[in-house]
Write a protein that holds these residues in place. Sequence first.
Motif, PDB file in Angstrom:
ATOM      1  N   TYR A  52     -10.354  14.872  -5.308  1.00  0.00           N
ATOM      2  CA  TYR A  52     -10.654  13.701  -6.126  1.00  0.00           C
ATOM      3  C   TYR A  52     -11.077  14.076  -7.546  1.00  0.00           C
ATOM      4  CZ  TYR A  52     -12.922   9.481  -7.774  1.00  0.00           C
ATOM      5  OH  TYR A  52     -13.287   8.398  -8.526  1.00  0.00           O
ATOM      6  N   ARG A 110       0.833  -1.206   0.000  1.00  0.00           N
ATOM      7  CA  ARG A 110       0.000   0.000   0.000  1.00  0.00           C
ATOM      8  C   ARG A 110       0.868   1.257   0.000  1.00  0.00           C
ATOM      9  NH1 ARG A 110      -5.192   1.894   2.092  1.00  0.00           N
ATOM     10  NH2 ARG A 110      -5.142   4.073   1.514  1.00  0.00           N
ATOM     11  N   SER A 111       1.912   1.267   0.823  1.00  0.00           N
ATOM     12  CA  SER A 111       2.802   2.428   0.879  1.00  0.00           C
ATOM     13  C   SER A 111       3.516   2.641  -0.443  1.00  0.00           C
ATOM     14  CB  SER A 111       3.846   2.257   1.985  1.00  0.00           C
ATOM     15  OG  SER A 111       3.229   2.242   3.238  1.00  0.00           O
ATOM     16  N   LYS A 149       2.443   1.718  -3.418  1.00  0.00           N
ATOM     17  CA  LYS A 149       1.448   2.183  -4.386  1.00  0.00           C
ATOM     18  C   LYS A 149       1.120   3.659  -4.143  1.00  0.00           C
ATOM     19  CE  LYS A 149      -1.473   1.431  -7.713  1.00  0.00           C
ATOM     20  NZ  LYS A 149      -1.029   1.297  -9.078  1.00  0.00           N
ATOM     21  N   ASP A 150       0.973   4.051  -2.879  1.00  0.00           N
ATOM     22  CA  ASP A 150       0.711   5.455  -2.556  1.00  0.00           C
ATOM     23  C   ASP A 150       1.830   6.354  -3.047  1.00  0.00           C
ATOM     24  OD1 ASP A 150      -1.659   4.748  -1.375  1.00  0.00           O
ATOM     25  OD2 ASP A 150      -0.961   5.023   0.694  1.00  0.00           O
ATOM     26  N   LYS A 151       3.080   5.918  -2.863  1.00  0.00           N
ATOM     27  CA  LYS A 151       4.217   6.713  -3.324  1.00  0.00           C
ATOM     28  C   LYS A 151       4.191   6.847  -4.842  1.00  0.00           C
ATOM     29  CE  LYS A 151       9.245   7.045  -3.279  1.00  0.00           C
ATOM     30  NZ  LYS A 151       9.209   7.662  -4.592  1.00  0.00           N
ATOM     31  N   LEU A 168       1.574   6.734  -6.791  1.00  0.00           N
ATOM     32  CA  LEU A 168       0.470   7.630  -7.146  1.00  0.00           C
ATOM     33  C   LEU A 168       0.835   9.086  -6.873  1.00  0.00           C
ATOM     34  CD1 LEU A 168      -2.590   5.587  -5.869  1.00  0.00           C
ATOM     35  CD2 LEU A 168      -1.990   6.069  -8.241  1.00  0.00           C
ATOM     36  N   CYS A 169       1.474   9.352  -5.747  1.00  0.00           N
ATOM     37  CA  CYS A 169       1.884  10.730  -5.428  1.00  0.00           C
ATOM     38  C   CYS A 169       2.888  11.244  -6.452  1.00  0.00           C
ATOM     39  CB  CYS A 169       2.470  10.790  -4.031  1.00  0.00           C
ATOM     40  SG  CYS A 169       1.237  10.645  -2.732  1.00  0.00           S
TER      41      CYS A 169
END
Length: 79
Positions: free
Chosen positions: A68, A41-42, A44-46, A48-49
Amino acid sequence: MTRFIEEHRQTYGVGSICRVLSIAPSAYYATVARQKNPCVRSQKDKELCDDIRRRGNLTEGLYIGLDYEKVCFVEKKFP
């Protein structure tokens, strides 16, 4: 926090530093473990950011402070 402890752990030890900072040594070790081996998850979040920042650069910062709806708009406009 972890950087400070890393810099001074040889001199004072993790336990002593954590006692002064009023944090549990287990919290320090958990943070270090997460930094060395981040969860999916971390990661993937990175990603996306980073992608959102890249798209923000493409739009010359017009969509910084994205919510959003703006993210969806930018994704459609800049695939």
